[in-house]
Enzyme design. Structure first.
Site, PDB file in Angstrom:
ATOM      1  N   ARG A  65       0.825  -1.216   0.000  1.00  0.00           N
ATOM      2  CA  ARG A  65       0.000   0.000   0.000  1.00  0.00           C
ATOM      3  C   ARG A  65       0.855   1.261   0.000  1.00  0.00           C
ATOM      4  NH1 ARG A  65      -2.579  -4.049   2.522  1.00  0.00           N
ATOM      5  NH2 ARG A  65      -1.488  -3.655   4.464  1.00  0.00           N
ATOM      6  N   GLU A 102       6.738  -9.952  14.638  1.00  0.00           N
ATOM      7  CA  GLU A 102       6.301 -10.596  15.876  1.00  0.00           C
ATOM      8  C   GLU A 102       6.411 -12.109  15.789  1.00  0.00           C
ATOM      9  OE1 GLU A 102       1.688 -10.477  16.091  1.00  0.00           O
ATOM     10  OE2 GLU A 102       2.320  -8.560  15.225  1.00  0.00           O
TER      11      GLU A 102
END
Length: 182
Positions: A65, A102
């Site tokens: 994006r 993560e």
């Protein structure tokens, strides 16, 4: 943060998807903002506005994006565009940086000739959360000699601290709206 009315208006064009990509996460989907011509134009104008009249050589957009937004910002700023992509996606000689996610490690890269020492660059992406990707992109640009003038995002998730990590690197951060939580 910009004027609250503008943030409220733009936030109304963002779709929130609960439990995506995993339970407990609310995904902030800007494709609805991009599909709204007035909101898209206003978001791009507001991302460019802080640098109107100053010299920006390049705009770097983070896949995917960030390409859409970064291309539009580069056009408005009369600057070149640098795609920062996941490892293995660029066809020419690249420079690369590893960064933590993560759930593990990943790498991003850009063409080694995308920026020259001293060029003023604005980094663009749709959202800043934990900051891992944006911090890595900033470090990659600086390794190549760029002056990272700022990092700009449509959305900030301040509870996750990513914008603060960029500021700790000396990179000003400009966002258009924020959402609590993650």
């Amino acid at each position: 943060m910009i004027a609250s009315q503008l943030a409220t208006d733009l936030a109304a064009t963002v779709r929130s998807i609960p439990d995506y990509p995993k339970p407990g996460i609310i995904f902030r989907d800007i494709t609805t903002l991009l599909g709204n011509p007035r909101a898209f134009r206003r978001a791009v104008d507001e991302l460019v506005q802080p640098w109107a009249g100053s010299k920006i050589d390049k705009v770097a957009g983070i896949e995917a994006r960030g390409f859409i937004l970064g291309g539009a910002v580069a056009h408005q700023a009369s600057a070149g565009f640098i795609p920062i992509r996941k490892k293995g996606k660029l066809p020419h000689a690249t420079v690369r940086i590893a960064y933590s996610l993560e759930y593990g490690l990943d790498e991003m890269e850009m063409h080694e000739d995308a920026v020259t020492a001293g060029e003023r660059v604005v980094l663009v992406d749709d959202l800043i959360a934990t900051g891992g990707t944006a911090v890595a992109a900033t470090k990659l640009l600086k390794q190549c000699g760029a002056e990272v003038v700022a990092a700009v995002f449509v959305i900030d998730l301040p509870d996750l601290g990513g914008a603060d990590k960029l500021r700790a690197l000396g990179t000003p951060v400009h966002t258009l709206m924020s959402f609590a939580g993650h």
